[in-house]
Design an enzyme around this catalytic site. Structure first.
Site, PDB file in Angstrom:
ATOM      1  N   ASP A 224       8.398   0.778  -3.977  1.00  0.00           N
ATOM      2  CA  ASP A 224       7.123   1.433  -4.278  1.00  0.00           C
ATOM      3  C   ASP A 224       7.236   2.292  -5.532  1.00  0.00           C
ATOM      4  O   ASP A 224       8.336   2.737  -5.876  1.00  0.00           O
ATOM      5  CB  ASP A 224       6.739   2.368  -3.128  1.00  0.00           C
ATOM      6  CG  ASP A 224       5.968   1.635  -2.057  1.00  0.00           C
ATOM      7  OD1 ASP A 224       5.642   0.455  -2.254  1.00  0.00           O
ATOM      8  OD2 ASP A 224       5.704   2.262  -1.010  1.00  0.00           O
TER       9      ASP A 224
ATOM     10  N   LYS B  22       1.791   0.781  -6.105  1.00  0.00           N
ATOM     11  CA  LYS B  22       0.353   0.743  -5.861  1.00  0.00           C
ATOM     12  C   LYS B  22      -0.209   2.157  -5.926  1.00  0.00           C
ATOM     13  O   LYS B  22      -0.764   2.659  -4.956  1.00  0.00           O
ATOM     14  CB  LYS B  22       0.051   0.087  -4.531  1.00  0.00           C
ATOM     15  CG  LYS B  22       0.892   0.643  -3.404  1.00  0.00           C
ATOM     16  CD  LYS B  22       0.481   0.080  -2.094  1.00  0.00           C
ATOM     17  CE  LYS B  22       0.860  -1.369  -2.052  1.00  0.00           C
ATOM     18  NZ  LYS B  22       0.345  -2.126  -1.013  1.00  0.00           N
TER      19      LYS B  22
ATOM     20  N   MET C 217      -2.597  12.416  -0.397  1.00  0.00           N
ATOM     21  CA  MET C 217      -3.615  11.620  -1.113  1.00  0.00           C
ATOM     22  C   MET C 217      -4.981  12.318  -1.137  1.00  0.00           C
ATOM     23  O   MET C 217      -6.017  11.683  -0.961  1.00  0.00           O
ATOM     24  CB  MET C 217      -3.751  10.228  -0.439  1.00  0.00           C
ATOM     25  CG  MET C 217      -2.490   9.401  -0.557  1.00  0.00           C
ATOM     26  SD  MET C 217      -2.563   7.855   0.368  1.00  0.00           S
ATOM     27  CE  MET C 217      -1.976   8.384   1.973  1.00  0.00           C
TER      28      MET C 217
END
Ligand code: SAH
Length: 256
Positions: A38, A60, A176
């Protein structure tokens, strides 16, 4: 388990500082012949991989083009079935957000064994880097790890409800949350006082770490003014007042 059972190791790479890797993680990374990585995994962590290993970056980062999840799952399965030692390296802990659970389900459905190696999740590292405990007998009796990025509006968290829980003495650790910071601030203000302490930590545990502290009513404006962006953790709660009681910040070792 027989030695021939195809296996994928889902490994937590921790928040960034390679010294926060577990010994199990280092062992799995060293043994891997294929690593799917990642973009929150730091270069320092990848130094433990063999020179001959195939490293596939499947990052991502929110808002950017990313490798489709289906491709990642297919590649992991195909390599494991070929007999490769596959490590799926994920930032923080593989089972805290970041779709590790979905990947494990997919692999197991194809008869591939999954071994999970925990990592230090970003929320933990972010709060500790401020010298603040997640719980404290005088300030917080528990912790909620939540995501500000839900899959569709229906799945979105109801911030006023979370605010009410936080007001009971729970520390709120938001992953997030930068992209929806105004909405979450507005929702939280429906259940928490405007002067509730808040901190935002970007790149926790890395040399480029940046952090700001303010009140809940100043949250979005402060993040915007200071140019704090993803990856960042937002911490909300009275436990941050413990910081003000300390004579000096607790010394933290960060990656060199
Ligand atoms: N599995 C990861 C979380 C993946 S979700 C974990 O356990 O940490 C991605 C989010 O994690 C980012 O948007 C950010 O909110 C947070 N994050 C990951 N690494 C971070 C870091 N070093 N500093 C601050 N936040 C981080």
């Amino acid at each position: 388990m027989s030695r021939t059972t195809p296996t994928v190791h889902l490994v937590g790479a921790g928040p960034g500082d390679p010294e926060l890797l577990t010994l199990k993680a280092v062992r799995a990374i060293r043994a891997a012949t294929v690593l799917l990585v990642d973009d929150l995994v730091s270069d320092g962590v990848l130094r433990y991989a063999r020179k001959s290993a195939r490293i596939v970056h499947v990052g991502k980062r929110g808002g950017c083009a990313s490798t489709p999840q289906a491709f990642i799952e297919k590649l992991m399965a195909a390599e494991a079935l070929k007999g490769e030692r596959v490590v799926r390296l994920k930032g923080g802990d593989p089972f805290v957000f970041g779709r590790g659970g979905e990947e494990a389900q997919h692999l197991r459905a194809q008869g591939i064994a999954v071994e999970v190696v925990n990592g230090i999740t970003a929320g933990l590292a972010a709060v500790t880097s401020l010298g603040v405990p997640l719980t404290h007998r005088e300030h917080a009796h528990g912790v909620m790890f939540v995501t500000g990025h839900a899959r569709g509006d229906a799945a979105a968290l109801h911030w006023p409800t979370l605010a009410a829980a936080a007001a009971q003495g729970l520390t709120l650790v938001i992953y997030m949350g930068i992209a929806t910071i105004e909405a979450l601030q507005g929702g939280l203000l429906q259940g928490l006082a405007p002067d509730t302490p808040v901190a935002v930590v970007q790149h926790a545990s890395l040399p480029q770490q940046r952090d700001v502290q303010c009140t809940l009513s100043e949250l979005a404006a402060t993040v915007q003014r200071e140019g704090i962006c993803s990856p960042a953790i937002i911490v909300v709660g009275d436990v941050l007042r413990a910081l003000q009681c300390l004579p000096a910040p607790i010394a933290m070792t960060r990656a060199a």
